[in-house]
Design a protein around this motif. Structure first.
Motif, PDB file in Angstrom:
ATOM      1  N   THR A  78      65.532  61.494 -10.998  1.00 22.46           N
ATOM      2  CA  THR A  78      65.079  61.763  -9.633  1.00 22.46           C
ATOM      3  C   THR A  78      65.047  63.262  -9.392  1.00 22.46           C
ATOM      4  O   THR A  78      65.940  63.982  -9.838  1.00 22.46           O
ATOM      5  N   TRP A  79      64.040  63.705  -8.666  1.00 20.20           N
ATOM      6  CA  TRP A  79      63.938  65.114  -8.300  1.00 20.20           C
ATOM      7  C   TRP A  79      63.297  65.227  -6.921  1.00 20.20           C
ATOM      8  O   TRP A  79      62.739  64.259  -6.403  1.00 20.20           O
ATOM      9  N   ILE A  80      63.387  66.402  -6.343  1.00 21.98           N
ATOM     10  CA  ILE A  80      62.746  66.677  -5.056  1.00 21.98           C
ATOM     11  C   ILE A  80      61.357  67.209  -5.361  1.00 21.98           C
ATOM     12  O   ILE A  80      61.197  68.320  -5.855  1.00 21.98           O
ATOM     13  N   GLU A  81      60.382  66.370  -5.095  1.00 17.42           N
ATOM     14  CA  GLU A  81      58.990  66.724  -5.377  1.00 17.42           C
ATOM     15  C   GLU A  81      58.459  67.725  -4.345  1.00 17.42           C
ATOM     16  O   GLU A  81      57.840  68.719  -4.701  1.00 17.42           O
ATOM     17  N   GLU A  82      58.697  67.435  -3.065  1.00 18.00           N
ATOM     18  CA  GLU A  82      58.262  68.313  -1.982  1.00 18.00           C
ATOM     19  C   GLU A  82      59.312  68.298  -0.883  1.00 18.00           C
ATOM     20  O   GLU A  82      59.964  67.282  -0.654  1.00 18.00           O
ATOM     21  N   TYR A  83      59.452  69.420  -0.218  1.00 15.17           N
ATOM     22  CA  TYR A  83      60.381  69.515   0.907  1.00 15.17           C
ATOM     23  C   TYR A  83      59.887  70.626   1.816  1.00 15.17           C
ATOM     24  O   TYR A  83      59.592  71.719   1.351  1.00 15.17           O
ATOM     25  N   ASP A  84      59.774  70.323   3.121  1.00 17.31           N
ATOM     26  CA  ASP A  84      59.264  71.329   4.050  1.00 17.31           C
ATOM     27  C   ASP A  84      60.202  71.599   5.233  1.00 17.31           C
ATOM     28  O   ASP A  84      59.794  72.187   6.219  1.00 17.31           O
ATOM     29  N   GLY A  85      61.455  71.171   5.128  1.00 15.91           N
ATOM     30  CA  GLY A  85      62.403  71.373   6.210  1.00 15.91           C
ATOM     31  C   GLY A  85      62.470  70.195   7.162  1.00 15.91           C
ATOM     32  O   GLY A  85      63.413  70.064   7.932  1.00 15.91           O
ATOM     33  N   LEU A  86      61.460  69.332   7.104  1.00  9.18           N
ATOM     34  CA  LEU A  86      61.408  68.143   7.941  1.00  9.18           C
ATOM     35  C   LEU A  86      61.269  66.883   7.092  1.00  9.18           C
ATOM     36  O   LEU A  86      62.023  65.937   7.240  1.00  9.18           O
ATOM     37  N   ARG A  87      60.307  66.897   6.193  1.00 14.55           N
ATOM     38  CA  ARG A  87      60.046  65.751   5.313  1.00 14.55           C
ATOM     39  C   ARG A  87      60.452  66.082   3.872  1.00 14.55           C
ATOM     40  O   ARG A  87      60.325  67.217   3.439  1.00 14.55           O
ATOM     41  N   THR A  88      60.876  65.044   3.169  1.00 18.79           N
ATOM     42  CA  THR A  88      61.234  65.184   1.759  1.00 18.79           C
ATOM     43  C   THR A  88      60.514  64.114   0.957  1.00 18.79           C
ATOM     44  O   THR A  88      60.495  62.951   1.345  1.00 18.79           O
ATOM     45  N   SER A  89      59.918  64.513  -0.156  1.00 21.25           N
ATOM     46  CA  SER A  89      59.345  63.566  -1.115  1.00 21.25           C
ATOM     47  C   SER A  89      60.160  63.653  -2.393  1.00 21.25           C
ATOM     48  O   SER A  89      60.371  64.747  -2.928  1.00 21.25           O
ATOM     49  N   TYR A  90      60.634  62.504  -2.845  1.00 21.68           N
ATOM     50  CA  TYR A  90      61.389  62.417  -4.095  1.00 21.68           C
ATOM     51  C   TYR A  90      60.482  61.833  -5.162  1.00 21.68           C
ATOM     52  O   TYR A  90      59.722  60.908  -4.896  1.00 21.68           O
ATOM     53  N   GLY A  91      60.573  62.357  -6.368  1.00 18.75           N
ATOM     54  CA  GLY A  91      59.860  61.812  -7.506  1.00 18.75           C
ATOM     55  C   GLY A  91      60.829  61.050  -8.391  1.00 18.75           C
ATOM     56  O   GLY A  91      62.022  61.378  -8.440  1.00 18.75           O
ATOM     57  N   TYR A  92      60.306  60.028  -9.070  1.00 18.26           N
ATOM     58  CA  TYR A  92      61.139  59.177  -9.923  1.00 18.26           C
ATOM     59  C   TYR A  92      60.440  58.858 -11.229  1.00 18.26           C
ATOM     60  O   TYR A  92      59.231  58.645 -11.265  1.00 18.26           O
ATOM     61  N   GLU A  93      61.238  58.790 -12.272  1.00 15.51           N
ATOM     62  CA  GLU A  93      60.839  58.198 -13.542  1.00 15.51           C
ATOM     63  C   GLU A  93      62.004  57.337 -13.985  1.00 15.51           C
ATOM     64  O   GLU A  93      63.152  57.782 -13.958  1.00 15.51           O
ATOM     65  N   GLY A 105      57.232  56.857  -9.825  1.00 11.29           N
ATOM     66  CA  GLY A 105      57.063  56.613  -8.402  1.00 11.29           C
ATOM     67  C   GLY A 105      57.465  57.798  -7.554  1.00 11.29           C
ATOM     68  O   GLY A 105      57.884  58.838  -8.060  1.00 11.29           O
ATOM     69  N   PHE A 106      57.307  57.604  -6.255  1.00  8.13           N
ATOM     70  CA  PHE A 106      57.748  58.602  -5.285  1.00  8.13           C
ATOM     71  C   PHE A 106      58.093  57.890  -3.991  1.00  8.13           C
ATOM     72  O   PHE A 106      57.677  56.757  -3.755  1.00  8.13           O
ATOM     73  N   SER A 107      58.868  58.568  -3.176  1.00  5.81           N
ATOM     74  CA  SER A 107      59.137  58.092  -1.812  1.00  5.81           C
ATOM     75  C   SER A 107      59.159  59.296  -0.887  1.00  5.81           C
ATOM     76  O   SER A 107      59.572  60.384  -1.278  1.00  5.81           O
ATOM     77  N   LYS A 108      58.683  59.078   0.343  1.00  8.12           N
ATOM     78  CA  LYS A 108      58.665  60.132   1.355  1.00  8.12           C
ATOM     79  C   LYS A 108      59.581  59.714   2.489  1.00  8.12           C
ATOM     80  O   LYS A 108      59.570  58.555   2.909  1.00  8.12           O
ATOM     81  N   HIS A 109      60.351  60.685   3.002  1.00 12.00           N
ATOM     82  CA  HIS A 109      61.355  60.425   4.032  1.00 12.00           C
ATOM     83  C   HIS A 109      61.329  61.516   5.085  1.00 12.00           C
ATOM     84  O   HIS A 109      60.898  62.637   4.827  1.00 12.00           O
ATOM     85  N   VAL A 110      61.863  61.173   6.243  1.00 13.65           N
ATOM     86  CA  VAL A 110      62.078  62.135   7.310  1.00 13.65           C
ATOM     87  C   VAL A 110      63.431  61.802   7.932  1.00 13.65           C
ATOM     88  O   VAL A 110      63.819  60.638   7.982  1.00 13.65           O
ATOM     89  N   CYS A 111      64.158  62.815   8.352  1.00 12.03           N
ATOM     90  CA  CYS A 111      65.437  62.582   9.030  1.00 12.03           C
ATOM     91  C   CYS A 111      65.174  62.460  10.526  1.00 12.03           C
ATOM     92  O   CYS A 111      64.437  63.277  11.101  1.00 12.03           O
ATOM     93  N   VAL A 112      65.772  61.443  11.132  1.00 16.06           N
ATOM     94  CA  VAL A 112      65.586  61.196  12.561  1.00 16.06           C
ATOM     95  C   VAL A 112      66.935  60.909  13.213  1.00 16.06           C
ATOM     96  O   VAL A 112      67.887  60.516  12.550  1.00 16.06           O
ATOM     97  N   LYS A 113      66.977  61.118  14.548  1.00 18.71           N
ATOM     98  CA  LYS A 113      68.148  60.703  15.308  1.00 18.71           C
ATOM     99  C   LYS A 113      68.109  59.187  15.406  1.00 18.71           C
ATOM    100  O   LYS A 113      67.090  58.605  15.786  1.00 18.71           O
ATOM    101  N   LYS A 114      69.214  58.555  15.063  1.00 20.92           N
ATOM    102  CA  LYS A 114      69.272  57.094  15.035  1.00 20.92           C
ATOM    103  C   LYS A 114      68.961  56.480  16.399  1.00 20.92           C
ATOM    104  O   LYS A 114      68.283  55.468  16.495  1.00 20.92           O
ATOM    105  N   GLU A 115      69.441  57.107  17.466  1.00 17.21           N
ATOM    106  CA  GLU A 115      69.267  56.555  18.812  1.00 17.21           C
ATOM    107  C   GLU A 115      67.816  56.599  19.292  1.00 17.21           C
ATOM    108  O   GLU A 115      67.358  55.694  19.970  1.00 17.21           O
ATOM    109  N   THR A 116      67.091  57.644  18.938  1.00 14.34           N
ATOM    110  CA  THR A 116      65.741  57.847  19.476  1.00 14.34           C
ATOM    111  C   THR A 116      64.628  57.745  18.438  1.00 14.34           C
ATOM    112  O   THR A 116      63.464  57.647  18.794  1.00 14.34           O
ATOM    113  N   PHE A 117      65.000  57.817  17.171  1.00 18.24           N
ATOM    114  CA  PHE A 117      64.052  57.866  16.053  1.00 18.24           C
ATOM    115  C   PHE A 117      63.167  59.103  16.118  1.00 18.24           C
ATOM    116  O   PHE A 117      62.096  59.146  15.527  1.00 18.24           O
TER     117      PHE A 117
END
Length: 144
Positions: A78-93, A105-117
């Motif tokens: 696993t590695w960090i494919e892209e990161y812009d301070g808000l969103r992160t894309s992880y790469g996988y083999e 593969g890859f997955s894209k994520h964003v960090c959010v406040k649980k209460e408000t998303f």
């Protein structure tokens, strides 16, 4: 670029009627890979959740190359494919124990406040984590 490695022993319950790893289990293994790279960087995702911050999946993709079977070992890289301070894309083999490529593969994520998303800035809320991701992410290819 940091590449994290997680070894997984394929369990019988992870296989399907054909005797190969059921495709959805690779997504679980990608999660284990993400958890490992975060740990390798010195952080703990569970601690972030205690702060009321979660990181939902925005997009995920897997491309299957070679099946894995019960009793074999899977090696998740696993590695960090892209990161812009808000969103992160992880790469996988994911490799077989014989070093044969089984899944990419890859997955894209964003960090959010649980209460408000509502999305948060990792740079603002977790500056040390931000710096670690900046240093660990895949560097863009140089233009020729």
């Amino acid at each position: 670029m940091l590449v994290s490695t997680k070894e997984i022993e394929v369990r019988y319950a992870e296989t399907d009627q054909m005797g190969v790893v059921y495709h959805a289990n690779y997504l679980v293994w990608m999660e284990l890979g993400r958890t490992q790279i975060i740990k390798d960087l010195g952080f703990n995702y569970a601690e972030m959740e205690k702060d009321g911050i979660i990181s939902p999946v925005l997009d995920i993709q897997a491309s299957y190359k070679k099946p894995l079977h019960y009793g074999e070992k899977a090696i998740v890289k696993t590695w960090i494919e892209e990161y812009d301070g808000l969103r992160t894309s992880y790469g996988y083999e994911i490799y077989t124990e014989k070093d044969e490529l089984a899944v990419t593969g890859f997955s894209k994520h964003v960090c959010v406040k649980k209460e408000t998303f509502r999305p948060i800035s990792i740079k603002k809320y977790y500056p040390v984590w931000h710096e670690a991701y900046e240093k660990a992410k895949k560097q863009p290819a140089e233009a020729y």
